[in-house]
Design an enzyme around this catalytic site. Structure first.
Site, PDB file in Angstrom:
ATOM      1  N   THR A   1       6.508  60.088 -74.100  1.00  0.00           N
ATOM      2  CA  THR A   1       6.423  58.697 -74.557  1.00  0.00           C
ATOM      3  C   THR A   1       7.821  58.179 -74.896  1.00  0.00           C
ATOM      4  OG1 THR A   1       4.224  58.953 -75.428  1.00  0.00           O
ATOM      5  CG2 THR A   1       5.589  57.347 -76.561  1.00  0.00           C
TER       6      THR A   1
ATOM      7  N   VAL B   1      -7.374  56.421 -75.882  1.00  0.00           N
ATOM      8  CA  VAL B   1      -6.158  55.751 -76.341  1.00  0.00           C
ATOM      9  C   VAL B   1      -5.521  56.617 -77.426  1.00  0.00           C
ATOM     10  CG1 VAL B   1      -5.233  53.700 -77.477  1.00  0.00           C
ATOM     11  CG2 VAL B   1      -7.087  53.462 -75.813  1.00  0.00           C
ATOM     12  N   GLY B   2      -4.223  56.797 -77.342  1.00  0.00           N
ATOM     13  CA  GLY B   2      -3.506  57.609 -78.327  1.00  0.00           C
ATOM     14  C   GLY B   2      -2.959  56.787 -79.474  1.00  0.00           C
ATOM     15  N   ASP B   3      -1.955  57.336 -80.127  1.00  0.00           N
ATOM     16  CA  ASP B   3      -1.406  56.700 -81.331  1.00  0.00           C
ATOM     17  C   ASP B   3      -0.411  55.581 -81.044  1.00  0.00           C
ATOM     18  OD1 ASP B   3       0.237  58.805 -80.255  1.00  0.00           O
ATOM     19  OD2 ASP B   3       1.562  58.506 -81.972  1.00  0.00           O
TER      20      ASP B   3
ATOM     21  N   THR C   1       6.007  60.154 -81.217  1.00  0.00           N
ATOM     22  CA  THR C   1       5.588  60.768 -79.954  1.00  0.00           C
ATOM     23  C   THR C   1       4.959  62.110 -80.280  1.00  0.00           C
ATOM     24  OG1 THR C   1       6.314  61.735 -77.874  1.00  0.00           O
ATOM     25  CG2 THR C   1       7.945  61.676 -79.638  1.00  0.00           C
ATOM     26  N   GLY C   2       3.910  62.456 -79.570  1.00  0.00           N
ATOM     27  CA  GLY C   2       3.275  63.735 -79.852  1.00  0.00           C
ATOM     28  C   GLY C   2       1.808  63.674 -79.509  1.00  0.00           C
TER      29      GLY C   2
ATOM     30  N   GLY D   1      -1.357  62.526 -79.832  1.00  0.00           N
ATOM     31  CA  GLY D   1      -1.750  61.271 -80.463  1.00  0.00           C
ATOM     32  C   GLY D   1      -2.910  61.336 -81.430  1.00  0.00           C
TER      33      GLY D   1
END
Ligand code: ASP
Length: 346
Positions: free
Chosen positions: A213, A242-244, A264-265, A267
């Site tokens: 990301t 959907v992620g963070d 980033t990571g 999520g």
């Protein structure tokens, strides 16, 4: 392939705050040095198992060059007296357009073989925010997120609706194939093989264990903070996951009262830990320095079993580039104009 376990994360073996962050923090711990209107800028290009042993010198040079280009572009905007928001967008567009990162061109593939992009931006001076999720034909999702923030009464739009809004606003579209790169396609095939072996669909498999990301945080000469994040999410994601990144307060947050954060990571863990807002709260209510706030919250993420990194900037331009993964693509230009570019653990 390296596997991470929660016990290895608990040891926080790799948790670190970059030298640039510490230098910036100590330089500013007394009086603000240099100009009375400090500017500072920082970016990330994803965290994960990024090891020197698996990187070719050519690839490393490519990453360093692109990180330098993006961080310099953002900083140039600030140097000319431009807004933090404009600096964030300038850098993220460069990273989205580069196939090296998991955002815009070069985004990872979903299980269906498509690319679904998420992005968010936040203005620390007004707490205005804009986000899009699951868009498939927008070259630079960060521009659409900004449009949602500035031109609509909403904060978040998703999928077909977000694209209909983009069309109405005259934003150009690219064909879905625009985002495809062969490396990401191979990553998807590997992820599917892994998944078949494990016979579990619970974990969203990311074969590279490298998230990719992109994000940026900025302090402009008017004293305003901004943050932005853009991503393709995680390889082999399903069901419009959907992620963070586009979740305000999780992967993206900015508040002039505290700091700007881009994460980033993995999520799911960053959403559950409300990472961006939690870091902000530690700074606003407890007065923690950026590095300590970042490490505290990444520690909480690790305890849940997640990993990744954050870039944090406070209203004095102090920077923390922290991660509990072996590496994170990152770069900053601090209040003294000092450039730092990092990939591995320092
Ligand atoms: N945080 C992103 C997500 O979970 C992935 C990444 O950082 O690369 O969607």
């Amino acid at each position: 392939m390296k596997k991470r376990t929660s016990s290895s994360l608990d040891r926080r073996a790799f948790l670190q705050t970059s030298a640039a962050g510490l230098v910036a923090a100590s330089a500013l711990s007394g009086t603000v040095r240099g100009a009375d209107k400090p500017i500072a800028f920082a970016i990330h290009g994803g965290a994960g198992t990024i090891l020197k042993s698996t990187m070719t010198p050519e690839k490393e040079a490519d990453y360093r060059a692109k990180l330098t280009e993006a961080v310099t572009a953002g900083h140039e905007v600030l140097k000319k007296g431009g807004k933090a928001l404009d600096a964030v967008v300038a850098a993220i567009v460069i990273l989205e357009d580069s196939p090296l990162f998991n955002a815009g061109k070069g985004a990872v593939f979903t299980a269906d073989g498509t690319n679904e992009l998420d992005s968010a931006i936040m203005d620390g001076s007004t707490l205005a925010a804009g986000a899009v999720a699951g868009v498939k034909r927008i070259q630079n999702p960060i521009l659409l997120a900004r449009m949602v923030m500035e031109k609509s009464p909403h904060v978040m739009m998703i999928g077909a609706g977000a694209e209909a809004y983009a069309k109405k606003m005259g934003m150009p579209f690219v064909p879905p194939e625009y985002f495809r790169t062969e490396q990401r396609w191979r990553d998807l095939q590997k992820a599917k093989e892994e998944e078949a072996k494990k016979k579990t669909a619970r974990r969203v498999v990311n074969p590279d264990e490298k998230y990719g990301t992109v994000g940026a945080v900025a302090l402009d000469s008017a004293g305003n903070l901004a943050a932005g994040t853009s991503t393709g999410g995680m390889t082999n994601k399903k069901f419009n996951r959907v992620g963070d990144a586009p979740i305000i307060g999780a992967g993206t947050y900015a508040n002039n009262a505290s700091c700007a954060v881009s994460a980033t990571g993995y999520g799911e863990y960053f959403i559950r830990s409300v990472v961006g807002h939690d870091i902000s709260a530690l700074i606003e209510y407890k007065g923690l320095p950026v590095g300590e706030a970042a490490e505290t919250v990444l520690g909480k993420v690790a305890k849940l079993g997640g990993d990744g990194g954050v870039i944090v900037m406070d209203r004095n331009g102090r920077i923390a580039l922290a991660h509990n993964t072996p590496g994170m693509y990152r770069a900053s230009i601090d209040v003294d104009g000092k450039l730092y570019v990092g990939i591995y653990k320092d």
